[in-house]
Design a protein around this motif. Structure first.
Motif, PDB file in Angstrom:
ATOM      1  N   HIS A  14       0.762  -1.183   0.012  1.00 37.25           N
ATOM      2  CA  HIS A  14       0.040   0.052   0.014  1.00 37.25           C
ATOM      3  C   HIS A  14       0.990   1.097   0.137  1.00 37.25           C
ATOM      4  CE1 HIS A  14      -2.857   3.109   1.569  1.00 37.25           C
ATOM      5  NE2 HIS A  14      -3.678   2.371   0.839  1.00 37.25           N
ATOM      6  N   SER A  18      -6.023   1.200  -2.142  1.00 34.39           N
ATOM      7  CA  SER A  18      -6.647  -0.065  -1.865  1.00 34.39           C
ATOM      8  C   SER A  18      -7.406  -0.618  -2.976  1.00 34.39           C
ATOM      9  CB  SER A  18      -7.647   0.130  -0.710  1.00 34.39           C
ATOM     10  OG  SER A  18      -8.358   1.266  -0.595  1.00 34.39           O
ATOM     11  N   CYS A  43     -11.150   7.746  10.840  1.00 35.15           N
ATOM     12  CA  CYS A  43      -9.749   7.353  10.802  1.00 35.15           C
ATOM     13  C   CYS A  43      -8.879   8.375  11.909  1.00 35.15           C
ATOM     14  CB  CYS A  43      -9.356   7.841   9.581  1.00 35.15           C
ATOM     15  SG  CYS A  43      -7.408   7.851   9.278  1.00 35.15           S
ATOM     16  N   ASN A  78     -12.614   0.017   3.999  1.00 35.80           N
ATOM     17  CA  ASN A  78     -11.688  -0.113   5.447  1.00 35.80           C
ATOM     18  C   ASN A  78     -12.919  -0.686   6.446  1.00 35.80           C
ATOM     19  OD1 ASN A  78     -10.796   1.693   3.837  1.00 35.80           O
ATOM     20  ND2 ASN A  78      -9.532   2.732   5.724  1.00 35.80           N
ATOM     21  N   THR A  79     -13.289  -2.043   6.225  1.00 36.45           N
ATOM     22  CA  THR A  79     -14.310  -2.716   7.217  1.00 36.45           C
ATOM     23  C   THR A  79     -13.751  -4.275   6.987  1.00 36.45           C
ATOM     24  OG1 THR A  79     -15.638  -3.030   5.370  1.00 36.45           O
ATOM     25  CG2 THR A  79     -16.028  -1.376   7.009  1.00 36.45           C
ATOM     26  N   CYS A 133      -7.311  -1.225  12.169  1.00 34.84           N
ATOM     27  CA  CYS A 133      -7.533   0.049  11.178  1.00 34.84           C
ATOM     28  C   CYS A 133      -8.824   0.663  12.277  1.00 34.84           C
ATOM     29  CB  CYS A 133      -8.185  -0.206   9.996  1.00 34.84           C
ATOM     30  SG  CYS A 133      -8.985   1.478   9.345  1.00 34.84           S
ATOM     31  N   ALA A 170     -12.414  -0.071  10.607  1.00 35.79           N
ATOM     32  CA  ALA A 170     -12.686  -1.250  10.603  1.00 35.79           C
ATOM     33  C   ALA A 170     -13.217  -1.593  11.948  1.00 35.79           C
ATOM     34  CB  ALA A 170     -11.680  -2.155   9.867  1.00 35.79           C
ATOM     35  N   GLU A 199     -10.813  11.028   4.054  1.00 28.10           N
ATOM     36  CA  GLU A 199     -11.207  10.687   5.306  1.00 28.10           C
ATOM     37  C   GLU A 199     -10.760  11.914   6.186  1.00 28.10           C
ATOM     38  OE1 GLU A 199      -8.601   7.301   6.048  1.00 28.10           O
ATOM     39  OE2 GLU A 199      -9.648   6.134   4.496  1.00 28.10           O
ATOM     40  N   THR A 240     -14.383   2.392  -2.248  1.00 30.22           N
ATOM     41  CA  THR A 240     -12.865   2.838  -1.759  1.00 30.22           C
ATOM     42  C   THR A 240     -13.148   4.554  -1.761  1.00 30.22           C
ATOM     43  OG1 THR A 240     -11.761   3.191  -3.633  1.00 30.22           O
ATOM     44  CG2 THR A 240     -11.985   0.854  -2.771  1.00 30.22           C
ATOM     45  N   TYR A 261     -17.592   1.160   3.054  1.00 26.02           N
ATOM     46  CA  TYR A 261     -16.109   1.659   2.795  1.00 26.02           C
ATOM     47  C   TYR A 261     -15.367   0.168   2.631  1.00 26.02           C
ATOM     48  CZ  TYR A 261     -12.079   4.751   2.911  1.00 26.02           C
ATOM     49  OH  TYR A 261     -10.925   5.383   2.553  1.00 26.02           O
ATOM     50  N   CYS A 279       0.187   6.142  10.630  1.00 25.14           N
ATOM     51  CA  CYS A 279      -0.693   4.914  11.141  1.00 25.14           C
ATOM     52  C   CYS A 279       0.033   4.027  11.752  1.00 25.14           C
ATOM     53  CB  CYS A 279      -1.348   4.619   9.841  1.00 25.14           C
ATOM     54  SG  CYS A 279      -2.705   3.186  10.164  1.00 25.14           S
ATOM     55  N   ASP A 283     -17.314   5.399   7.779  1.00 25.15           N
ATOM     56  CA  ASP A 283     -16.501   6.672   7.954  1.00 25.15           C
ATOM     57  C   ASP A 283     -17.265   7.955   8.042  1.00 25.15           C
ATOM     58  OD1 ASP A 283     -14.799   8.732   7.830  1.00 25.15           O
ATOM     59  OD2 ASP A 283     -13.434   7.889   6.560  1.00 25.15           O
TER      60      ASP A 283
END
Ligand code: 13P
Ligand code: SF4
Length: 343
Positions: free
Chosen positions: A47, A65, A213, A138-139, A110, A113, A241, A152, A136, A300, A173
């Motif tokens: 990533h 992503s 986030c 991000n789950t 995350c 998530a 985000e 995304t 999203y 992060c 989000d």
């Protein structure tokens, strides 16, 4: 490639960004990883938030992503090593279940998530029957399995606009949802924070959730005003985000690939990139002729768990294997494939 040749390549790219002693040590690790990767018929996906030496050495493909999901879906390698966070590795497994997918760190979570469960989505469906659910990426897999379609940061608006329903749930989000609401002209409510009166959906077109986030929520409108006061000609890029107050003041808002392209293609005298700070280093290394301002104290913590040492250990010990129960995988794959079909 030998460790010495790798070191030369990395030095050319990163000598202003990473100390020499670190470059030498990590070039040795990267050479071992590349050798083992070939022996094991593996592909490494990295990533955009990976630390600079990892980012510029071992991945076969780097990207956001969405791009990495597509790469994972298409690969014919036996082993996928995902240098990213768990939800991304799960996405790879969901889309390409016959491959072994390894995440080099045991956890690599995350905050988005973690903010929502499959039971939460089922409850929302009962509260708002018939309203389609966009989640999203991000789950985790079980949340995707409860969804109609995923998105995304790079295709969220297109996904919402592709749905025939006037009202859509957009999870989890809060800030991305608010940014999408602004771009699509939709009204938004947050059912966990404020009661929806009556059926409430008459003029509500987006139903959000309270996930954030933990990296992007730290940027503030004041940061932007302070930087502009000092550098009036700076071009400011913010990930969606970030809060809508921040994205409204930025010159550009887009996912990580879109921000990389923006810096490559636009001729501003200097840039400020409001996102995870390893990506700032990676962009600076790719654009040595451009001045990148740093407002970066936030890495992060989850992306930061992925190191070259752990990537080598993943290849050596075949860990940590990502598994998704088949009933969940099949339903999550439907939501992801609908997204991929939109582009
Ligand atoms: P992208 O989809 O833009 O790569 O972002 C993923 C992410 O986790 C941002 O924090
Ligand atoms: Fe999750 Fe934010 Fe880290 Fe991206 S930067 S992985 S959204 S916590």
């Amino acid at each position: 490639m030998t460790a010495e040749a790798l070191y030369e390549n990395l030095y050319a790219k990163l000598h202003g960004v990473v100390p020499d002693v670190e470059l030498r040590y990590k070039a040795g690790l990267a050479a071992d990883i590349i050798r083992r990767k070939a022996e094991q018929n593996a592909v490494i996906l990295g990533h955009n938030y990976m630390e600079p030496v990892l980012f510029y050495s071992v991945p076969d493909y780097t990207g956001d992503s969405l791009e990495l999901s597509r790469r994972a879906a298409r690969t014919d390698k036996d082993l996928i090593i995902f240098c990213g966070v768990r939800f991304m590795a799960e996405t790879a497994k969901i889309l390409n279940p016959t491959r072994t997918v390894l995440l080099p760190a045991r956890r690599a979570g995350c905050s988005l998530a973690e903010s929502i469960t499959a039971a939460d989505v089922r409850r929302l469906r009962q509260q708002f029957p018939g309203v389609p659910v966009v989640t999203y990426v991000n789950t985790y897999a079980d949340v995707k399995a409860e969804s109609d379609i995923c998105c995304t940061s790079s295709n969220a608006v297109a996904v919402v606009e592709s749905l025939p329903s006037g009202t859509v749930m957009f999870l989890p989000d809060e800030y991305l949802a608010r940014n999408v609401a602004r771009e699509t002209g939709k009204h938004i409510v947050f059912p966990t924070r404020q009661p929806v009166v009556g059926d409430g959906l008459l003029d509500v077109q987006l139903i959000g959730w309270h996930g954030r986030c933990e990296v992007h929520e730290k940027f503030t409108p004041r940061d932007i005003r302070d930087i502009r006061a000092q550098f009036p000609d700076v071009a400011i890029l913010a990930h969606p985000e970030c809060s809508p107050e921040v994205t409204a003041l930025a010159d550009f808002s887009g996912g990580t690939n879109a921000m990389i392209r923006y810096v490559q293609q636009t001729h501003a005298p200097r840039y400020l990139v409001l996102t995870e700070c390893a990506m700032g280093d990676n962009i600076a290394a790719a654009n040595p002729d451009k001045e990148l301002l740093r407002l970066c104290s936030v890495r992060c913590p989850h992306m930061n768990e992925i190191t070259l040492e752990d990537t080598l250990a993943a290849l050596t010990h075949h860990r940590y294997v990502i598994e998704v129960p088949e009933d969940i995988r099949v339903r999550a794959a439907r939501a992801l494939e609908r997204m991929i079909a939109i582009g």
